[in-house]
Design a protein around this motif. Structure first.
Motif, PDB file in Angstrom:
ATOM      1  N   GLU A  18      -1.695   7.004  -6.693  1.00 40.12           N
ATOM      2  CA  GLU A  18      -2.826   7.388  -7.529  1.00 40.12           C
ATOM      3  C   GLU A  18      -2.738   8.832  -8.017  1.00 40.12           C
ATOM      4  O   GLU A  18      -3.355   9.198  -9.003  1.00 40.12           O
ATOM      5  N   VAL A  19      -1.989   9.634  -7.286  1.00 40.16           N
ATOM      6  CA  VAL A  19      -1.927  11.057  -7.623  1.00 40.16           C
ATOM      7  C   VAL A  19      -1.265  11.312  -8.976  1.00 40.16           C
ATOM      8  O   VAL A  19      -1.234  12.436  -9.449  1.00 40.16           O
ATOM      9  N   SER A  20      -0.772  10.260  -9.556  1.00 45.74           N
ATOM     10  CA  SER A  20       0.095  10.387 -10.729  1.00 45.74           C
ATOM     11  C   SER A  20      -0.476  11.250 -11.844  1.00 45.74           C
ATOM     12  O   SER A  20      -1.652  11.165 -12.171  1.00 45.74           O
ATOM     13  N   SER A  21       0.408  11.996 -12.434  1.00 49.28           N
ATOM     14  CA  SER A  21       0.077  12.666 -13.687  1.00 49.28           C
ATOM     15  C   SER A  21       0.186  11.611 -14.780  1.00 49.28           C
ATOM     16  O   SER A  21       0.686  10.516 -14.551  1.00 49.28           O
TER      17      SER A  21
ATOM     18  N   GLY B  13       6.474   1.632 -10.758  1.00 47.22           N
ATOM     19  CA  GLY B  13       6.141   1.459  -9.355  1.00 47.22           C
ATOM     20  C   GLY B  13       7.255   2.032  -8.503  1.00 47.22           C
ATOM     21  O   GLY B  13       8.201   2.638  -9.052  1.00 47.22           O
ATOM     22  N   VAL B  14       7.178   1.880  -7.200  1.00 52.25           N
ATOM     23  CA  VAL B  14       8.237   2.432  -6.351  1.00 52.25           C
ATOM     24  C   VAL B  14       8.694   1.383  -5.340  1.00 52.25           C
ATOM     25  O   VAL B  14       7.931   0.509  -4.926  1.00 52.25           O
ATOM     26  N   TYR B  15       9.950   1.462  -4.998  1.00 50.40           N
ATOM     27  CA  TYR B  15      10.506   0.672  -3.911  1.00 50.40           C
ATOM     28  C   TYR B  15      10.762   1.633  -2.755  1.00 50.40           C
ATOM     29  O   TYR B  15      11.224   2.750  -2.976  1.00 50.40           O
TER      30      TYR B  15
END
Lengths: 156, 738
Positions: free
Chosen positions: A118-121, A130-132
């Motif tokens: 959620e912290v994303s800029s 997304g991330v693995y």
């Protein structure tokens, strides 16, 4: 490119090409990757966005090379002989991505992709799907469609 | 089957083109009997092919159309403007039907019903006239009966026309219908002139081609054959008599077509004859053609021909219906021999040749780096290689070139349709429709041109009343013209309408916030507002244009082809839009220059002169603007490096070279560059394919060392009249719409 449907239809396991920019690990679906090449000099483009390094000659085809680091807001890459260009085919266009190094080809579980934190800029949100999680590192999955130069950036 | 189907539809395209050309000729009063014949044959062939694929609606309509053409041919009716208009709509509907059949689409049941009714009214199908016109065919009917005396109704060859046609009075030439118990055949007399052989034609191949049309019996007349000693200088001594039992739908024209390329070098006589259905009773089993007909490689090999001893055809020609008319298109341009090739193959070839040219350049470059002594013997060979690859490239590019005729003809339909919808009278005048353009270009011009024409009809032309009030003929004229001009193709579309209402354009632009009321706009600035996205001047959104897509879409389409579009308008007189396109999409001549270490190519087409700037002829103005005095004129100097953002403004031009360029509009400017390297041919590589268009850059190319050089778009490097600065530099909307 109907990779969206592909990803949904094929079994959950997909292959990804992981690479590094600075200290961070990123990946692309292998379906987009045509080949991986060493750094070759490019021809500077006038009036190009700062992340477009220039045009390269790939066996007679002229394609743009993008500095992925610059595009992701991680600073300008100074190309050196170790740098790598990932040639990818996205939305019917071929493009080269300048990255620091290609690390691996991995098979991952599609369902294992976690949403971008959620912290994303705004930039992270736009370019990272997304991330693995791999062992103790995370690999950021790049949204290839967003990362391409958008036509309105250079208005003719 | 699908192959045949494809072939049929490909043929349809050609046939529709013949039909369309014929209609245009008729309309312009250039039509003659042969025009109508050709049109008749086209419709007839379409009908015949339609029959083979069970396309009932197509057949029915083609049939009615054919009846009218038949009456026209027999001069029962006259090609008055009303009939021509009807035929144009019939043509449109027929092409709709063909398209629908091709794509397996259904078109509305009642579509074209009124046209069909009109056609039937002009030439009622019950009218015996159609039959009478086929006098020659009708004549031989009794004779067929005479010959085939036994009432054996043997199996008839498949005849695929739907039953509805049988009920109709079918005006199809009866000679392609099988007789009741005899088969109509063609008797062909063929004798070759020596020229036929010297041009490399081979009768055996012609006969083999005939064999595709039906069963062929070949008889050689060897009575004139001389011995080798006597034969002397290339005398052709063989004559042949052939009998062809045609397959379904094979016409005399099909036979003549086989001989089309040797027409002038032979004596050919085709007549119809009737043989018994069971022809093989009389004719001995024939060895295959290949064995039968010796292929005279050279004229004088005729001497060792062993003549086949085939008996004369069973039935002598019952009636000789030697066609009185010359073979199709004597008056029109001669038909060229063509083959159909998959476009992908051509493109692959073009790409390969492009690579070859690059490799050749790389080879030449590495040769130049060797010591002179090493390359003296090789350089000659390299020079030849260069010439050859150049010629090869040119020839390959020519494969893709096509006349714009097909494109123009489609537009003529657009004019008809849109003028009907708009309730205006308009005609299309086509000039230079044989101008050849790359196939991709013609294909991709369809949309923009369609849009431009609709615009012309909708917004450009006035209504008939208004036109008469303005002292113009009620019918508006739209002129579509194509020409080659200095290495480019220029297609212009003009109308004699009201011209652009600049006041209105400006008002709309202001209301849409495109310009401010206080902006000082020249006429051409206002005209170019039309190309701004989302602009529409129509008061009401009409069916034709004003769908929200405006001329901006046209412009971007043209730009994508490497072209540019210009607009000129004179109130009350009309509007002229000019599209200028590169001739080929692949190669061009260019001057290689360098700026700040970057290689760039300036197209030679635009280049007029190169010169060194001197103190005397360079004048400075405000903000570092410079001008060059040339023959009493002061031309703007554009620093290419600065314009493209490679460097900041130069303090002086002392070490620069100047390239004098002239743009499409005739305006000139001088480009300052660091060095001029050489003139060379470059292979154009589009930037849009993998990237996008770049202002000031037309395309890219690959140099001998594998590096990419950008090709400068010279027109964008010429400051527009009345502008103090290059619009490019300021990032404003370009003054020139390009």
């Amino acid at each position: 490119m109907s990779d969206q449907t592909n990803e949904e239809q094929t079994e959950d396991r997909i292959e990804i090409v992981s690479f590094t920019i600075g200290e961070q690990a990123f990946c692309l679906n292998i379906g987009h990757v045509l080949e991986i090449r060493g750094w070759t000099s490019t021809t500077t483009l006038p009036h190009a966005p700062d992340y477009v390094v220039g045009m390269m000659n790939l066996r007679g085809a002229v394609l743009p090379v993008m500095d992925l680091s610059m595009r992701l807001g991680l600073g300008k890459t100074v190309p050196e002989s170790r740098s790598v260009i990932i040639i990818a085919h996205i939305d019917k266009k071929s493009v080269g991505f300048l990255v620091d190094a290609v690390s691996n080809i991995l098979t991952v579980n599609q369902a294992d992709m976690q949403p971008t934190p959620e912290v994303s800029s705004a930039r992270t949100a736009a370019f990272i799907r997304g991330v693995y999680t791999m062992d103790d590192t995370i690999v950021r999955a790049i949204d290839v469609h967003q990362i391409m130069p958008q036509d309105n950036l250079v208005a003719a | 089957m699908s192959d045949l189907r494809d072939m049929f539809f490909e043929e349809c395209d050609d046939l529709m083109e013949v039909l369309s050309t014929g209609l245009d000729d008729l309309q312009n009063g250039n039509g003659d009997a042969e025009t109508i014949n050709a049109m008749f044959r086209s419709v007839h062939s379409i009908k015949g092919g339609g029959g083979a694929f069970g396309l009932d609606r197509l057949i029915n309509f083609a049939h009615a159309f054919e009846n009218v053409l038949e009456d026209l041919r027999s001069e029962k009716i006259e090609a008055d403007p009303g009939l021509i208009a009807l035929m144009f709509s019939s043509f449109d509907h027929l092409s709709d039907l063909v398209d629908a059949a091709r794509d397996d689409n259904d078109i509305a049941e009642d579509a074209g019903a009124s046209i069909l009714a009109d056609l039937k009214q002009v030439s009622p199908p019950e009218d015996g006239g159609a039959e009478e016109a086929e006098v020659d065919s009708a004549d031989f009917m009794p004779l067929t009966l005479d010959i085939g005396g036994d009432n054996d109704f043997g199996p008839l060859p498949d005849f695929d026309l739907p039953p509805s046609l049988d009920l109709d009075t079918d005006p199809a030439p009866l000679d392609d219908l099988p007789g009741s118990d005899g088969v109509s055949a063609f008797a062909i007399e063929f004798s070759a002139d020596p020229g036929l052989y010297t041009r490399g034609h081979d009768p055996a191949l012609l006969f083999r081609a005939l064999a595709d049309l039906g069963d062929v019996t070949v008889t050689a007349d060897t009575s004139n054959v001389l011995t080798l000693a006597e034969a002397g200088d290339a005398l052709a001594a063989l004559n042949w008599t052939l009998q062809l039992i045609p397959n379904d739908g094979v016409q005399e024209d099909d036979i003549r077509e086989v001989f089309e390329f040797v027409e002038s070098q032979c004596v050919l006589e085709v007549s119809t004859t009737v043989v018994e259905k069971a022809a093989d009773i009389d004719l001995p089993e024939l060895p295959t053609l290949t064995d039968e007909v010796p292929a005279p490689d050279e004229a004088d090999t005729a001497a060792d021909v062993t003549a086949p001893t085939t008996p004369e055809p069973a039935a002598k020609p019952a009636i000789k219906v030697v066609e009185a008319k010359p073979v199709a298109g004597k008056k029109s341009e001669p038909r060229n021999s063509t083959i159909r090739v998959d476009l992908d193959r051509v493109d692959r070839l073009i790409n390969l040749v492009g690579e070859l040219v690059i490799s050749e350049a790389m080879l030449r470059q590495s040769m130049n780096e060797l010591p002179v002594s090493a390359n003296s013997s090789v350089s000659e060979a390299i020079g030849q290689l260069k010439t050859l690859s150049g010629v090869l490239q040119e020839s390959v590019m020519a494969i893709r070139a096509q006349p714009v005729r097909g494109l123009f003809q489609r537009m003529s339909r657009i004019v008809r349709e849109s003028s009907r919808t708009a309730g205006k009278e308009a005609r299309l005048l086509m000039i230079g429709d044989s101008t050849e353009v790359d196939k991709t270009v013609t294909e991709r011009l369809v949309e923009p041109l369609t849009h431009m024409i609709r615009n012309s009809v909708d917004h450009g032309l006035e209504t008939a009343e208004d036109r008469i009030k303005a002292g113009k003929p009620a019918q508006g004229t739209i002129k579509l013209e194509a020409a080659h001009r200095s290495g480019r193709v220029v297609i212009s579309l003009s109308d004699d309408g009201a011209g652009i209402n600049r006041e209105k354009v400006r008002k709309i632009a202001e209301s849409k916030g495109l310009v401010r009321p206080e902006d000082d706009l020249t006429d051409s600035d206002i005209d170019n507002l039309l190309f701004r996205p989302g602009f529409s001047t129509a008061d009401s959104i009409s069916e034709l244009s004003g769908r929200g897509v405006g001329l901006d879409v046209v412009r971007s389409e043209i730009q994508a082809l490497g072209g540019r579009i210009n607009l000129q308008s004179e109130p009350g007189k009309g509007t002229l839009m000019t599209i200028s396109l590169p001739l080929t999409l692949a190669v061009m001549e260019g001057m290689l220059v360098t700026i700040e270490g970057e290689s760039l190519v300036v197209p030679t087409v635009a280049l007029r002169e190169t010169l060194q700037p001197g103190q005397a002829n360079v004048h400075e103005f405000c903000e570092g603007d410079r001008g060059l005095s040339m023959g009493g004129e002061i031309l703007p100097i554009v620093d290419l490096g600065e314009a493209l953002g490679f460097r900041r403004q130069l303090s002086d031009l002392d070490n620069q070279a100047l390239l004098l360029i002239e743009g499409e509009s005739g305006r000139r400017s001088a480009l300052a560059v660091d060095n001029i390297i050489e003139q060379r041919e470059v292979v154009i590589k589009g930037l849009e394919q993998n990237y996008q268009s770049i202002p000031g850059i037309a395309a890219a190319t690959i140099l001998g060392n594998g590096k990419i050089a950008l090709i400068v778009d010279t027109d964008q490097m010429i400051p527009a009249a009345g502008k103090s600065q290059l619009s490019l530099l300021k990032g404003q909307e370009h003054a020139e719409v390009a």
